[in-house]
Design a protein around this motif. Sequence first.
Motif, PDB file in Angstrom:
ATOM      1  N   GLU A  53       0.821  -1.212   0.000  1.00 43.72           N
ATOM      2  CA  GLU A  53       0.000   0.000   0.000  1.00 43.72           C
ATOM      3  C   GLU A  53       0.855   1.262   0.000  1.00 43.72           C
ATOM      4  O   GLU A  53       0.418   2.318  -0.478  1.00 43.72           O
ATOM      5  CB  GLU A  53      -0.940  -0.013   1.204  1.00 43.72           C
ATOM      6  N   ALA A  54       2.066   1.151   0.524  1.00 46.70           N
ATOM      7  CA  ALA A  54       2.986   2.293   0.520  1.00 46.70           C
ATOM      8  C   ALA A  54       3.637   2.495  -0.843  1.00 46.70           C
ATOM      9  O   ALA A  54       4.382   3.464  -1.038  1.00 46.70           O
ATOM     10  CB  ALA A  54       4.062   2.100   1.586  1.00 46.70           C
ATOM     11  N   GLY A  55       3.377   1.573  -1.785  1.00 50.00           N
ATOM     12  CA  GLY A  55       3.895   1.718  -3.139  1.00 50.00           C
ATOM     13  C   GLY A  55       5.122   0.884  -3.444  1.00 50.00           C
ATOM     14  O   GLY A  55       5.708   1.015  -4.522  1.00 50.00           O
ATOM     15  N   ALA A  56       5.519   0.002  -2.531  1.00 50.57           N
ATOM     16  CA  ALA A  56       6.719  -0.801  -2.737  1.00 50.57           C
ATOM     17  C   ALA A  56       6.381  -2.131  -3.407  1.00 50.57           C
ATOM     18  O   ALA A  56       5.352  -2.748  -3.111  1.00 50.57           O
ATOM     19  CB  ALA A  56       7.424  -1.062  -1.414  1.00 50.57           C
ATOM     20  N   GLU A  57       7.273  -2.567  -4.285  1.00 49.33           N
ATOM     21  CA  GLU A  57       7.215  -3.942  -4.786  1.00 49.33           C
ATOM     22  C   GLU A  57       7.794  -4.844  -3.705  1.00 49.33           C
ATOM     23  O   GLU A  57       8.929  -4.646  -3.261  1.00 49.33           O
ATOM     24  CB  GLU A  57       8.022  -4.090  -6.069  1.00 49.33           C
ATOM     25  N   VAL A  58       7.020  -5.832  -3.281  1.00 50.08           N
ATOM     26  CA  VAL A  58       7.443  -6.707  -2.191  1.00 50.08           C
ATOM     27  C   VAL A  58       7.945  -8.023  -2.766  1.00 50.08           C
ATOM     28  O   VAL A  58       7.193  -8.773  -3.392  1.00 50.08           O
ATOM     29  CB  VAL A  58       6.296  -6.955  -1.197  1.00 50.08           C
ATOM     30  N   VAL A  59       9.229  -8.304  -2.564  1.00 51.84           N
ATOM     31  CA  VAL A  59       9.853  -9.555  -2.995  1.00 51.84           C
ATOM     32  C   VAL A  59       9.823 -10.518  -1.816  1.00 51.84           C
ATOM     33  O   VAL A  59      10.451 -10.258  -0.785  1.00 51.84           O
ATOM     34  CB  VAL A  59      11.304  -9.320  -3.455  1.00 51.84           C
ATOM     35  N   VAL A  60       9.091 -11.612  -1.956  1.00 45.71           N
ATOM     36  CA  VAL A  60       8.968 -12.590  -0.871  1.00 45.71           C
ATOM     37  C   VAL A  60       9.900 -13.761  -1.155  1.00 45.71           C
ATOM     38  O   VAL A  60       9.717 -14.496  -2.122  1.00 45.71           O
ATOM     39  CB  VAL A  60       7.516 -13.083  -0.732  1.00 45.71           C
ATOM     40  N   GLY A  61      10.899 -13.929  -0.310  1.00 38.80           N
ATOM     41  CA  GLY A  61      11.850 -15.019  -0.483  1.00 38.80           C
ATOM     42  C   GLY A  61      11.218 -16.362  -0.184  1.00 38.80           C
ATOM     43  O   GLY A  61      10.401 -16.486   0.738  1.00 38.80           O
ATOM     44  N   THR A  62      11.619 -17.371  -0.940  1.00 36.79           N
ATOM     45  CA  THR A  62      11.041 -18.708  -0.775  1.00 36.79           C
ATOM     46  C   THR A  62      12.079 -19.796  -0.523  1.00 36.79           C
ATOM     47  O   THR A  62      11.716 -20.958  -0.331  1.00 36.79           O
ATOM     48  CB  THR A  62      10.212 -19.094  -2.016  1.00 36.79           C
ATOM     49  N   SER A  63      13.360 -19.448  -0.516  1.00 37.83           N
ATOM     50  CA  SER A  63      14.376 -20.463  -0.224  1.00 37.83           C
ATOM     51  C   SER A  63      14.193 -20.956   1.206  1.00 37.83           C
ATOM     52  O   SER A  63      14.034 -20.157   2.129  1.00 37.83           O
ATOM     53  CB  SER A  63      15.774 -19.871  -0.399  1.00 37.83           C
ATOM     54  N   PRO A  64      14.215 -22.256   1.428  1.00 40.94           N
ATOM     55  CA  PRO A  64      13.873 -22.774   2.757  1.00 40.94           C
ATOM     56  C   PRO A  64      14.948 -22.493   3.807  1.00 40.94           C
ATOM     57  O   PRO A  64      16.142 -22.527   3.533  1.00 40.94           O
ATOM     58  CB  PRO A  64      13.719 -24.277   2.516  1.00 40.94           C
ATOM     59  N   ALA A  65      14.470 -22.204   5.020  1.00 44.13           N
ATOM     60  CA  ALA A  65      15.330 -22.085   6.199  1.00 44.13           C
ATOM     61  C   ALA A  65      14.556 -22.700   7.358  1.00 44.13           C
ATOM     62  O   ALA A  65      14.166 -22.014   8.305  1.00 44.13           O
ATOM     63  CB  ALA A  65      15.684 -20.632   6.477  1.00 44.13           C
ATOM     64  N   VAL A 234       7.703   9.511   6.537  1.00 36.75           N
ATOM     65  CA  VAL A 234       6.607   8.541   6.539  1.00 36.75           C
ATOM     66  C   VAL A 234       7.165   7.271   7.172  1.00 36.75           C
ATOM     67  O   VAL A 234       8.101   6.666   6.635  1.00 36.75           O
ATOM     68  CB  VAL A 234       6.076   8.249   5.125  1.00 36.75           C
ATOM     69  N   ALA A 235       6.613   6.869   8.324  1.00 38.48           N
ATOM     70  CA  ALA A 235       7.219   5.806   9.114  1.00 38.48           C
ATOM     71  C   ALA A 235       6.257   4.648   9.333  1.00 38.48           C
ATOM     72  O   ALA A 235       5.050   4.849   9.503  1.00 38.48           O
ATOM     73  CB  ALA A 235       7.668   6.350  10.463  1.00 38.48           C
ATOM     74  N   LEU A 236       6.808   3.440   9.337  1.00 34.71           N
ATOM     75  CA  LEU A 236       6.069   2.242   9.717  1.00 34.71           C
ATOM     76  C   LEU A 236       6.643   1.760  11.040  1.00 34.71           C
ATOM     77  O   LEU A 236       7.844   1.488  11.149  1.00 34.71           O
ATOM     78  CB  LEU A 236       6.210   1.151   8.652  1.00 34.71           C
ATOM     79  N   ALA A 237       5.780   1.687  12.065  1.00 36.21           N
ATOM     80  CA  ALA A 237       6.225   1.365  13.416  1.00 36.21           C
ATOM     81  C   ALA A 237       5.361   0.272  14.015  1.00 36.21           C
ATOM     82  O   ALA A 237       4.200   0.078  13.629  1.00 36.21           O
ATOM     83  CB  ALA A 237       6.162   2.616  14.297  1.00 36.21           C
ATOM     84  N   LEU A 238       5.922  -0.428  14.977  1.00 35.37           N
ATOM     85  CA  LEU A 238       5.191  -1.453  15.712  1.00 35.37           C
ATOM     86  C   LEU A 238       4.141  -0.791  16.596  1.00 35.37           C
ATOM     87  O   LEU A 238       4.404   0.225  17.250  1.00 35.37           O
ATOM     88  CB  LEU A 238       6.173  -2.264  16.567  1.00 35.37           C
ATOM     89  N   GLU A 239       2.941  -1.365  16.627  1.00 36.51           N
ATOM     90  CA  GLU A 239       1.896  -0.849  17.513  1.00 36.51           C
ATOM     91  C   GLU A 239       2.350  -0.916  18.967  1.00 36.51           C
ATOM     92  O   GLU A 239       3.088  -1.811  19.358  1.00 36.51           O
ATOM     93  CB  GLU A 239       0.620  -1.677  17.362  1.00 36.51           C
ATOM     94  N   GLY A 240       1.888   0.056  19.766  1.00 45.02           N
ATOM     95  CA  GLY A 240       2.090  -0.053  21.200  1.00 45.02           C
ATOM     96  C   GLY A 240       3.112   0.875  21.805  1.00 45.02           C
ATOM     97  O   GLY A 240       3.498   0.670  22.958  1.00 45.02           O
ATOM     98  N   ASN A 241       3.577   1.869  21.065  1.00 42.38           N
ATOM     99  CA  ASN A 241       4.500   2.870  21.609  1.00 42.38           C
ATOM    100  C   ASN A 241       3.890   4.259  21.401  1.00 42.38           C
ATOM    101  O   ASN A 241       4.361   5.038  20.576  1.00 42.38           O
ATOM    102  CB  ASN A 241       5.864   2.756  20.925  1.00 42.38           C
TER     103      ASN A 241
END
Length: 281
Positions: A53-65, A234-241
């Motif tokens: 939603e912020a406009g970024a292309e999200v690359v999701v890694g799939t190599s197993p760990a 423009v910041a993305l932060a963890l809820e609760g602070n």
Amino acid sequence: MPIQDQTSTLRRVYVRSPEPEAMRSWREYGWRSAPDPARAAAEHEAFRRLLTEAGAEVVVGTSPAPEDPDAIYTYDPVLMTDEGAILLRPGKPGRRGEPSVAAADLEAAGVPVVAALGEPALAEGGDMCWLDASTLLVGLGYRTATTGLDALRALLPHVTVVSFDLPHLSGPAACTHLLSFVSMLDVDLAVASLPHLPVRLVELLRGSGVEIVEVPDAEFDSMGPNVLALGPRVALALEGNPETRRRMEAAGVEVRTYEGNEISRKGDGGPTCLTRPLERG
């Protein structure tokens, strides 16, 4: 691929979804408590949606760990430069396999790997922050050693690499990175736990014209200083602070939050840890 930058608009970012099998190793990796795999998956999906939603292309890694729950913290095994990725060598022994996992994911996404640290170098991305395109800040502690610092300086001859000693706090078993204490919000604004910052870093930031939004002591352990810049102020932060949020907003920052009880609080990894920006601009 401009990326020697912490705060320009996020264009492309690498993440990894939590693997249910890996979650079972939470004790061995020092997580605070057992994560719920279904809730962790849902939180991460919502987190990725915010990035999109912020406009970024999200690359999701799939190599197993499958044995490493920390593999969701993609900021740490790699340092991104404008030329490509430098694979690091984590100071936490259980994370030593993450650079090769990240390399497979990044190469599949068309991101070149330009170098890799070898023995005896130790370095983790959470100890690194671009102040500007030619200045890299590096924290030295239990995760990043002088061996890693020397290797980075050799690989980045045109970059000024400035190092700072980090405090002991809870010792080598805890996850304490430079970015546990400070995050850039714009070229002239940072959020930080000021009492934890090295004096030379405070002086460098202020001398560079960077204003510091101070995190209250009560919100340090809940990752108040660990904030991802989606763009300038423009910041993305963890809820609760709430007080840290109020102070950032008073400084002109638009703050967006995500729920991270499973993927962040239990593993001590905030929004910076969960992402490896690949392109900004």
